[in-house]
Design a protein around this motif. Structure first.
Motif, PDB file in Angstrom:
ATOM      1  N   TYR A   1       0.838  -1.186   0.000  1.00 33.74           N
ATOM      2  CA  TYR A   1       0.000   0.000   0.000  1.00 33.74           C
ATOM      3  C   TYR A   1       0.880   1.246   0.000  1.00 33.74           C
ATOM      4  O   TYR A   1       1.853   1.333   0.745  1.00 33.74           O
ATOM      5  CB  TYR A   1      -0.912  -0.024   1.222  1.00 33.74           C
ATOM      6  CG  TYR A   1      -1.887   1.115   1.315  1.00 33.74           C
ATOM      7  CD1 TYR A   1      -2.698   1.460   0.238  1.00 33.74           C
ATOM      8  CD2 TYR A   1      -2.008   1.848   2.493  1.00 33.74           C
ATOM      9  CE1 TYR A   1      -3.601   2.504   0.327  1.00 33.74           C
ATOM     10  CE2 TYR A   1      -2.915   2.890   2.595  1.00 33.74           C
ATOM     11  CZ  TYR A   1      -3.701   3.218   1.507  1.00 33.74           C
ATOM     12  OH  TYR A   1      -4.596   4.255   1.592  1.00 33.74           O
ATOM     13  N   SER A   2       0.536   2.206  -0.832  1.00 30.81           N
ATOM     14  CA  SER A   2       1.405   3.365  -1.048  1.00 30.81           C
ATOM     15  C   SER A   2       1.649   4.174   0.221  1.00 30.81           C
ATOM     16  O   SER A   2       2.771   4.643   0.462  1.00 30.81           O
ATOM     17  CB  SER A   2       0.826   4.258  -2.143  1.00 30.81           C
ATOM     18  OG  SER A   2      -0.501   4.636  -1.846  1.00 30.81           O
ATOM     19  N   SER A   3       0.628   4.366   1.054  1.00 31.71           N
ATOM     20  CA  SER A   3       0.822   5.130   2.288  1.00 31.71           C
ATOM     21  C   SER A   3       1.832   4.445   3.204  1.00 31.71           C
ATOM     22  O   SER A   3       2.627   5.112   3.872  1.00 31.71           O
ATOM     23  CB  SER A   3      -0.512   5.309   3.024  1.00 31.71           C
ATOM     24  OG  SER A   3      -1.334   6.233   2.352  1.00 31.71           O
TER      25      SER A   3
ATOM     26  N   ILE B   1       3.673  -6.312   5.354  1.00 31.96           N
ATOM     27  CA  ILE B   1       3.028  -6.742   4.115  1.00 31.96           C
ATOM     28  C   ILE B   1       1.557  -6.326   4.131  1.00 31.96           C
ATOM     29  O   ILE B   1       0.891  -6.395   5.164  1.00 31.96           O
ATOM     30  CB  ILE B   1       3.105  -8.279   3.962  1.00 31.96           C
ATOM     31  CG1 ILE B   1       4.555  -8.763   4.033  1.00 31.96           C
ATOM     32  CG2 ILE B   1       2.422  -8.742   2.664  1.00 31.96           C
ATOM     33  CD1 ILE B   1       5.438  -8.310   2.900  1.00 31.96           C
ATOM     34  N   THR B   2       1.049  -5.936   2.967  1.00 31.01           N
ATOM     35  CA  THR B   2      -0.389  -5.740   2.793  1.00 31.01           C
ATOM     36  C   THR B   2      -1.016  -7.063   2.374  1.00 31.01           C
ATOM     37  O   THR B   2      -0.585  -7.667   1.384  1.00 31.01           O
ATOM     38  CB  THR B   2      -0.667  -4.659   1.731  1.00 31.01           C
ATOM     39  OG1 THR B   2      -0.156  -3.412   2.207  1.00 31.01           O
ATOM     40  CG2 THR B   2      -2.152  -4.516   1.477  1.00 31.01           C
ATOM     41  N   HIS B   3      -2.024  -7.490   3.107  1.00 30.24           N
ATOM     42  CA  HIS B   3      -2.662  -8.782   2.851  1.00 30.24           C
ATOM     43  C   HIS B   3      -3.337  -8.791   1.477  1.00 30.24           C
ATOM     44  O   HIS B   3      -3.040  -9.627   0.625  1.00 30.24           O
ATOM     45  CB  HIS B   3      -3.688  -9.054   3.963  1.00 30.24           C
ATOM     46  CG  HIS B   3      -4.129 -10.480   4.042  1.00 30.24           C
ATOM     47  ND1 HIS B   3      -5.064 -10.908   4.960  1.00 30.24           N
ATOM     48  CD2 HIS B   3      -3.775 -11.578   3.336  1.00 30.24           C
ATOM     49  CE1 HIS B   3      -5.250 -12.205   4.812  1.00 30.24           C
ATOM     50  NE2 HIS B   3      -4.482 -12.629   3.831  1.00 30.24           N
TER      51      HIS B   3
ATOM     52  N   LEU C   1       0.863  -6.835   9.534  1.00 35.11           N
ATOM     53  CA  LEU C   1      -0.029  -7.139   8.423  1.00 35.11           C
ATOM     54  C   LEU C   1      -1.067  -6.032   8.269  1.00 35.11           C
ATOM     55  O   LEU C   1      -1.832  -5.749   9.190  1.00 35.11           O
ATOM     56  CB  LEU C   1      -0.741  -8.471   8.657  1.00 35.11           C
ATOM     57  CG  LEU C   1      -1.640  -8.954   7.508  1.00 35.11           C
ATOM     58  CD1 LEU C   1      -0.812  -9.320   6.283  1.00 35.11           C
ATOM     59  CD2 LEU C   1      -2.485 -10.146   7.949  1.00 35.11           C
ATOM     60  N   ASP C   2      -1.074  -5.410   7.100  1.00 39.15           N
ATOM     61  CA  ASP C   2      -2.115  -4.452   6.754  1.00 39.15           C
ATOM     62  C   ASP C   2      -3.297  -5.255   6.224  1.00 39.15           C
ATOM     63  O   ASP C   2      -3.268  -5.757   5.097  1.00 39.15           O
ATOM     64  CB  ASP C   2      -1.587  -3.485   5.694  1.00 39.15           C
ATOM     65  CG  ASP C   2      -2.591  -2.409   5.308  1.00 39.15           C
ATOM     66  OD1 ASP C   2      -3.804  -2.646   5.454  1.00 39.15           O
ATOM     67  OD2 ASP C   2      -2.173  -1.333   4.828  1.00 39.15           O
TER      68      ASP C   2
ATOM     69  N   ASP D   1      -0.020   5.342 -10.213  1.00 41.81           N
ATOM     70  CA  ASP D   1       0.887   6.197  -9.457  1.00 41.81           C
ATOM     71  C   ASP D   1       0.967   5.797  -7.992  1.00 41.81           C
ATOM     72  O   ASP D   1       1.945   6.127  -7.320  1.00 41.81           O
ATOM     73  CB  ASP D   1       0.439   7.663  -9.552  1.00 41.81           C
ATOM     74  CG  ASP D   1       0.609   8.232 -10.944  1.00 41.81           C
ATOM     75  OD1 ASP D   1       1.418   7.677 -11.706  1.00 41.81           O
ATOM     76  OD2 ASP D   1      -0.061   9.227 -11.279  1.00 41.81           O
ATOM     77  N   ARG D   2      -0.069   5.108  -7.514  1.00 42.09           N
ATOM     78  CA  ARG D   2      -0.088   4.669  -6.121  1.00 42.09           C
ATOM     79  C   ARG D   2       0.289   3.194  -5.963  1.00 42.09           C
ATOM     80  O   ARG D   2       0.126   2.626  -4.885  1.00 42.09           O
ATOM     81  CB  ARG D   2      -1.462   4.939  -5.522  1.00 42.09           C
ATOM     82  CG  ARG D   2      -1.804   6.428  -5.504  1.00 42.09           C
ATOM     83  CD  ARG D   2      -3.073   6.709  -4.756  1.00 42.09           C
ATOM     84  NE  ARG D   2      -3.307   8.147  -4.657  1.00 42.09           N
ATOM     85  CZ  ARG D   2      -4.242   8.691  -3.887  1.00 42.09           C
ATOM     86  NH1 ARG D   2      -5.029   7.938  -3.164  1.00 42.09           N
ATOM     87  NH2 ARG D   2      -4.385  10.002  -3.845  1.00 42.09           N
ATOM     88  N   ALA D   3       0.723   2.603  -7.048  1.00 49.11           N
ATOM     89  CA  ALA D   3       1.185   1.209  -7.017  1.00 49.11           C
ATOM     90  C   ALA D   3       2.383   1.098  -7.958  1.00 49.11           C
ATOM     91  O   ALA D   3       2.366   0.368  -8.950  1.00 49.11           O
ATOM     92  CB  ALA D   3       0.060   0.272  -7.439  1.00 49.11           C
ATOM     93  N   ARG D   4       3.416   1.849  -7.631  1.00 45.94           N
ATOM     94  CA  ARG D   4       4.535   2.044  -8.551  1.00 45.94           C
ATOM     95  C   ARG D   4       5.267   0.735  -8.863  1.00 45.94           C
ATOM     96  O   ARG D   4       5.767   0.550  -9.975  1.00 45.94           O
ATOM     97  CB  ARG D   4       5.518   3.064  -7.973  1.00 45.94           C
ATOM     98  CG  ARG D   4       4.894   4.414  -7.639  1.00 45.94           C
ATOM     99  CD  ARG D   4       5.962   5.449  -7.286  1.00 45.94           C
ATOM    100  NE  ARG D   4       6.785   5.737  -8.436  1.00 45.94           N
ATOM    101  CZ  ARG D   4       6.458   6.618  -9.374  1.00 45.94           C
ATOM    102  NH1 ARG D   4       5.325   7.284  -9.295  1.00 45.94           N
ATOM    103  NH2 ARG D   4       7.262   6.829 -10.384  1.00 45.94           N
TER     104      ARG D   4
END
Length: 392
Positions: A111-113, A158-160, A187-188, A353-356
């Protein structure tokens, strides 16, 4: 779920009378019990005062912790109520005692944030960010993760389920690697809690962040943080107040035990009750049943989209979630979104742009994101397919 079950859930969801809602990854339609709970508490605040309404609802406020912990297989003292998943994640991440040279391992679909937070810590403290490559199915390569762990590795984060696609990262396999190496695992779960049957013990994560507004069908401005008790009691929160700590002596303070040290005194109390009710509602249905329904609808949606000329599905992974992403040749994702909205159909757009390291790397600047939930129907999928088919 039986047709009668679906009919009842839809009868308790007023929004389905007005829109075809395939934006559950953004914010789900709330069921009547959740809406009524929030409105009732706001009315009590209006009638008798905010402090008094909170005191009156004290036992129901406390029940939030048993509901949230029961949802994910934790203990009540391992749960903190936080205003959103991002702040929950921040409270966990920024409380870790990272220092120069420490290594954070993360995923290409992060996740970009979250990645911005890694960059900030790299700038502030000199931590090192290492991105674990994907396997040939587009999910995090667990074997590569294992090889990349060294004595300097201080966090696996990690983002789930990424917000920009249907991938479900192999969280339990990641957890096994983390536990074996003795490395904390954050874990996000912003997109997974509420659509999947998530259990922190089975996954093996030490920290987990979740939101209310997405698949839990709770109020906006609500979320929670799980921190394993042993870890929570070793961490210093990024900030404290007289809720998260006591002031027993002039020059001393004592942190609250467990996850409560990550809360603050002022919060959205109506939302806390509403989130507890949303979790209660989901648990009464059963998370295994919800998962089966959501993944089944998403599978059907992908199958039908794949039959349309000019449509390319963009989801990766061996296991895919209720988030379905695609592009339509000759049509910008934002144009599709707005045209559908004019027809009473809600979707979202995921920006490259948010998942480069993921979408942009694969050549996608924007994709349409359609996310289903258990209250959606096969008839709605058929209507959606007809609408997409009309884009020539």
């Amino acid at each position: 779920m039986t047709p009668e079950d679906i009919a009842r859930y839809r009868a308790e969801t007023q929004g389905v009378k007005h829109v075809l809602h395939f934006n559950n990854a953004g914010s789900s339609l709330t069921p009547d019990p959740v809406h009524n709970t929030v409105v009732a508490h706001l009315e009590r605040e209006r009638q008798i005062g905010g402090y008094e309404a909170k005191d009156e609802a004290a036992s129901r406020m406390q029940a939030f912790y048993s509901e949230a912990s029961g949802l994910i297989g934790a203990a009540p003292d391992e749960i903190a109520y936080v205003e959103n998943a991002t702040r929950a994640w921040d409270m966990a991440f920024y409380s870790l005692p990272l220092k120069e040279g420490d290594v954070i391992l993360t995923a290409q679909a992060e996740y970009s944030s979250n990645y911005l937070a890694y960059l900030q810590m790299a700038k502030r403290k000199g931590v090192v960010i290492e991105v674990v490559p994907d396997d040939n199915q587009g999910q995090l390569d667990v074997a590569a993760l294992k090889r990349m762990i060294t004595a300097r590795t201080r966090l696996i984060s990690i983002t789930h389920i990424p917000t920009h696609g249907g991938l479900i990262n192999p969280a339990a396999e990641i957890g096994k690697v983390a536990r074996s190496a003795g490395v904390p695992f954050l874990l996000d779960a912003c997109q997974s809690v509420g659509q999947l049957d998530v259990n922190v013990e089975e996954i093996g994560c030490d920290m987990l962040s979740a939101t209310g507004r997405k698949f839990l069908r709770g109020p906006r401005g609500t979320g929670f943080l799980y921190v394993k008790r042993e870890l929570a009691n070793r961490l210093e929160p990024v900030f404290v107040d007289l809720h998260s700590a006591d002031w027993p002596e002039d020059n001393e303070y004592t942190l609250a035990p467990g996850a409560l040290r990550f809360e603050n005194w002022e919060c959205y109390y109506a939302g806390k009750l509403g989130l507890a009710e949303a979790i209660r509602y989901a648990r009464s249905i059963g998370l295994k049943e919800i998962e089966q329904r959501v993944l089944g609808l998403a599978k059907l949606l992908r199958e039908e989209l794949s039959k349309l000329r000019g449509v390319t599905l963009t989801d990766t992974g061996t296991r895919q979630s209720g988030i379905v992403t695609f592009v339509k040749q000759g049509h910008a994702a934002e144009t599709i979104k707005m045209a559908l909205r004019a027809q009473g159909i809600n979707v979202s757009v995921s920006s490259g742009d948010r998942a480069r390291f993921d979408l942009l790397k694969r050549g996608y600047h924007d994709v349409v994101r359609a996310s289903v939930h258990y209250y959606n129907t096969e008839d709605e999928i058929a209507r959606f397919i007809r609408a997409i088919g009309e884009f020539k």
